[in-house]
Write a protein that holds these residues in place. Structure first.
Motif, mmCIF file in Angstrom:
data_model
loop_
_atom_site.group_PDB
_atom_site.id
_atom_site.type_symbol
_atom_site.label_atom_id
_atom_site.label_comp_id
_atom_site.label_asym_id
_atom_site.label_seq_id
_atom_site.Cartn_x
_atom_site.Cartn_y
_atom_site.Cartn_z
ATOM 1 N N UNK A 112 -17.261 -10.095 -20.095
ATOM 2 C CA UNK A 112 -16.953 -9.440 -18.824
ATOM 3 C C UNK A 112 -18.062 -9.667 -17.835
ATOM 4 N N UNK A 113 -17.337 -10.392 -16.601
ATOM 5 C CA UNK A 113 -18.860 -10.434 -15.310
ATOM 6 C C UNK A 113 -18.458 -9.488 -14.870
ATOM 7 N N UNK A 114 -17.737 -8.748 -14.354
ATOM 8 C CA UNK A 114 -17.631 -7.536 -13.081
ATOM 9 C C UNK A 114 -17.368 -7.935 -12.057
ATOM 10 N N UNK A 115 -16.090 -8.208 -12.181
ATOM 11 C CA UNK A 115 -15.736 -8.999 -10.338
ATOM 12 C C UNK A 115 -14.547 -8.470 -9.745
ATOM 13 N N UNK A 116 -14.954 -7.923 -10.288
ATOM 14 C CA UNK A 116 -13.657 -6.565 -9.710
ATOM 15 C C UNK A 116 -14.004 -5.796 -8.803
ATOM 16 N N UNK A 117 -13.458 -6.216 -7.352
ATOM 17 C CA UNK A 117 -14.268 -4.541 -6.562
ATOM 18 C C UNK A 117 -12.381 -4.613 -5.773
ATOM 19 N N UNK A 118 -12.766 -3.839 -4.193
ATOM 20 C CA UNK A 118 -11.321 -3.070 -4.039
ATOM 21 C C UNK A 118 -11.810 -3.703 -2.329
ATOM 22 N N UNK A 119 -13.362 -4.717 -2.143
ATOM 23 C CA UNK A 119 -13.056 -5.233 -1.593
ATOM 24 C C UNK A 119 -12.083 -6.573 -1.644
ATOM 25 N N UNK A 120 -12.597 -7.441 -2.277
ATOM 26 C CA UNK A 120 -12.383 -9.090 -2.795
ATOM 27 C C UNK A 120 -11.044 -8.776 -3.360
ATOM 28 N N UNK A 121 -10.454 -7.631 -3.877
ATOM 29 C CA UNK A 121 -8.674 -7.027 -4.212
ATOM 30 C C UNK A 121 -7.805 -7.191 -2.740
ATOM 31 N N UNK A 122 -8.251 -6.083 -2.148
ATOM 32 C CA UNK A 122 -7.085 -6.727 -0.409
ATOM 33 C C UNK A 122 -7.177 -7.868 -0.444
ATOM 34 N N UNK A 123 -8.841 -8.694 0.242
ATOM 35 C CA UNK A 123 -9.038 -9.978 0.309
ATOM 36 C C UNK A 123 -7.807 -10.446 -0.194
ATOM 37 N N UNK A 124 -7.908 -10.462 -1.651
ATOM 38 C CA UNK A 124 -7.408 -11.601 -2.548
ATOM 39 C C UNK A 124 -5.263 -11.087 -2.358
ATOM 40 N N UNK A 125 -5.461 -9.568 -2.051
ATOM 41 C CA UNK A 125 -3.875 -9.056 -1.743
ATOM 42 C C UNK A 125 -3.181 -9.934 -0.404
ATOM 43 N N UNK A 126 -4.275 -9.682 0.829
ATOM 44 C CA UNK A 126 -3.476 -10.285 1.923
ATOM 45 C C UNK A 126 -3.113 -12.022 1.535
ATOM 46 N N UNK A 127 -4.234 -12.880 1.523
ATOM 47 C CA UNK A 127 -3.717 -13.598 0.539
ATOM 48 C C UNK A 127 -2.986 -14.412 0.006
ATOM 49 N N UNK A 128 -2.523 -13.052 -0.769
ATOM 50 C CA UNK A 128 -0.818 -13.524 -1.827
ATOM 51 C C UNK A 128 -0.332 -13.180 -0.850
ATOM 52 N N UNK A 129 -0.313 -11.867 0.073
ATOM 53 C CA UNK A 129 1.211 -11.960 0.456
ATOM 54 C C UNK A 129 1.433 -13.114 1.375
ATOM 55 N N UNK A 130 0.698 -13.422 2.200
ATOM 56 C CA UNK A 130 0.599 -14.087 3.589
ATOM 57 C C UNK A 130 1.226 -15.544 2.384
ATOM 58 N N UNK A 131 0.708 -16.022 1.421
ATOM 59 C CA UNK A 131 1.082 -16.844 0.654
ATOM 60 C C UNK A 131 2.982 -16.956 0.751
ATOM 61 N N UNK A 132 3.161 -15.928 0.452
ATOM 62 C CA UNK A 132 4.330 -14.919 -0.428
ATOM 63 C C UNK A 132 5.275 -15.500 0.094
ATOM 64 N N UNK A 133 4.967 -14.257 1.811
ATOM 65 C CA UNK A 133 6.138 -13.870 3.151
ATOM 66 C C UNK A 133 6.286 -15.640 4.097
ATOM 67 N N UNK A 134 4.987 -16.397 4.092
ATOM 68 C CA UNK A 134 5.379 -17.326 4.584
ATOM 69 C C UNK A 134 6.033 -16.761 6.310
ATOM 70 N N UNK A 135 6.139 -17.205 6.909
ATOM 71 C CA UNK A 135 7.481 -16.792 7.820
ATOM 72 C C UNK A 135 8.246 -15.915 8.131
ATOM 73 N N UNK A 136 8.041 -15.459 7.307
ATOM 74 C CA UNK A 136 9.614 -14.523 7.013
ATOM 75 C C UNK A 136 9.558 -13.217 7.468
ATOM 76 N N UNK A 137 10.669 -12.357 7.619
ATOM 77 C CA UNK A 137 10.870 -11.177 8.483
ATOM 78 C C UNK A 137 10.660 -9.610 7.109
ATOM 79 N N UNK A 138 9.825 -8.756 6.868
ATOM 80 C CA UNK A 138 9.364 -7.781 5.905
ATOM 81 C C UNK A 138 9.806 -6.877 6.912
ATOM 82 N N UNK A 139 10.056 -5.438 6.571
ATOM 83 C CA UNK A 139 10.885 -4.324 7.314
ATOM 84 C C UNK A 139 10.219 -2.680 5.863
ATOM 85 N N UNK A 140 9.467 -2.084 6.610
ATOM 86 C CA UNK A 140 8.621 -0.842 6.441
ATOM 87 C C UNK A 140 8.913 0.860 6.990
ATOM 88 N N UNK A 141 9.403 1.663 5.952
ATOM 89 C CA UNK A 141 9.491 2.174 6.456
ATOM 90 C C UNK A 141 8.045 3.394 6.108
#
Ligand code: XMP
Length: 431
Positions: A112-141
């Protein structure tokens, strides 16, 4: 980055979560899977190595029979971590003798090279969420707690105003809490926030109710009803956010993860909200990682480091029936307690601390007049898993100052007690 992972196959060891955390602290992503996970599922995840966790020692042969497959056919390093660490299929020189040697296993043995960290994880999550949700609507309690806050902000960073958050003020929050939540989410993050001031509605439903479980049920159900009514006004949404975190979903061989949370999940999911899928942006993260993600996202430290606060809020800290007057008394006393603890810097060393309004009235004297007022109890505990807890030995001078302030600043309180009971036999909350 997502390719570099280690899989823990849980054979019933109690250390799986601890080891997973340690691996992530070494900047390598790690997942815990049940011992009998299908080998093809494991293969698809392309892990760099496998760790087996168990209480008693296994040999290579009986591990394969327990797991129902031959994990060695994956052709990647496999180690066993039990109470005694035994090396199974590596050469003697590479054999990890203890966890201190985990780094060697990750970096040298598995490459392993040890590339996992919170900043890159958050960036990756934001990118994936953007892709998954597209222009759809989300509701949060949004509850204002750590999990729902971090979940809301991460989704808002991905899709902005396509996210709507509903924040229900049930009138059982701590002093100023509702305003603070509103201020953070509207001013700092520009989230589409609907605040529902439903205090009266909850107080009416709770009037005269004394049984703790009944109170919980009423608050949970009413919460869902209020949420549904607001959601209906928005109309159909595509996704509903859940602040599920990793310990809630780990399916362990014999594990009991998430017990505390599920035990208290009284509300459940809304029946009448029209959505097609649940979205869980924090499902890979441990609690301390959720806090770290919150800081990366720019959420104020004060919110991110919040102590746990029960869903039914002050409703389970007012013994007996709930009235608006009692809520106000408790809010003021609890505010003073938290203020004084923070002033001496003890807040960072206590897992959970709060005031309780007992149902006990006793005789006192104030300004030469006899009083007949409430007793407030203070609680402060240290715990790692909230299943057991120890009371904190707060310094007498700090306790004394808090007591003096409460009886002089809060009307209808003439006595303050400190709870010196561990869990078990007491629970952390009084109800
Ligand atoms: P106890 O009182 O059972 O609490 O020792 C353990 C942890 O759970 C929290 N707690 C709750 N959380 N809804 C929640 O969301 C509830 O009804 C509830 N009751 C207790 C408690 O604050 C502690 O952190």
């Amino acid at each position: 980055m997502d390719k570099e992972s280690i899989i823990i196959l849980d054979l019933g060891g109690c250390n799986s979560q601890l080891i997973a955390r340690k691996i992530r602290q070494c900047n390598v992503f790690c997942e815990i899977l049940p011992y009998n996970t299908d080998i093809e599922k494991i293969r698809r995840k392309s892990p760099k190595g496998i760790i087996l966790t168990e209480k008693v020692e296994h040999t290579a042969d009986n591990i394969s029979s327990t797991c129902n497959h031959n994990i060695y056919e994956l052709g990647i390093p496999v180690i066993y971590i039990g109470e005694l660490i035994e090396h199974i299929n590596l050469s003697k020189e590479d054999s990890p003798k203890n966890i201190e040697n985990l780094k060697d296993f990750l970096y040298k043995t598995c490459g392993c090279v040890g590339s996992w960290n919170m900043t890159s994880y958050v960036d990756m999550s934001i990118r994936q969420l953007k892709e998954k949700i597209g222009d759809q609507k989300v509701l949060c309690a949004l509850s204002g707690g750590v999990d729902s806050s971090v979940a809301a902000v991460i989704i808002s960073k991905a899709i902005g105003k396509q996210l709507t958050c509903i924040f229900v003020d049930h009138g059982l929050l701590r002093k100023n809490e509702a305003d603070e939540v509103e201020e953070i989410f509207t001013n700092q993050f520009d989230v589409n926030l609907i605040r529902v001031n439903a205090q009266e509605r909850f107080y009416n439903k709770l009037a005269g109710v004394t049984d703790p479980e009944r109170k919980r049920k009423i608050i949970g159900e009413e919460f869902i009803r209020v949420f549904e009514e607001e959601a209906k006004k928005i109309g159909r949404v595509d996704y509903l956010v859940q602040g599920t975190i990793y310990p809630d979903i780990i399916e362990s061989g014999v594990g009991k993860s998430g017990l505390v949370k599920s035990h208290h999940n009284v509300g459940g999911l809304p029946d009448h909200v029209d959505f097609k899928e649940i979205i869980e942006p924090l499902r890979d993260l441990f609690k301390d990682e959720v806090r770290e993600a919150g800081l990366v996202l720019g959420i104020p430290k004060k919110l991110v480091n919040r102590q746990p606060f029960p869903g039914p809020g002050l409703g389970v800290r007012i013994i007996g029936d709930i009235t608006p007057e009692k809520v106000k008394i408790l809010q003021e006393a609890d505010y003073i307690y938290r203020d004084e603890i923070a002033k001496v810097g003890l807040d960072k060393h206590i897992s959970q601390y709060f005031a309780v309004l007992t149902n006990l009235k006793s005789v006192g004297v104030k300004n030469d007049k006899r009083t007949y007022d409430y007793t407030v109890a203070l609680r402060a505990v240290k715990t790692t898993d909230f299943m057991t807890a120890e009371y904190i030995e707060l310094p007498w001078d700090v306790l004394g100052k808090i007591s003096k302030r409460i009886v002089s600043e809060v009307e209808h309180v003439n006595r303050v007690c400190y709870d010196i009971t561990g869990k078990p036999p007491a629970t952390i909350e009084w109800e």
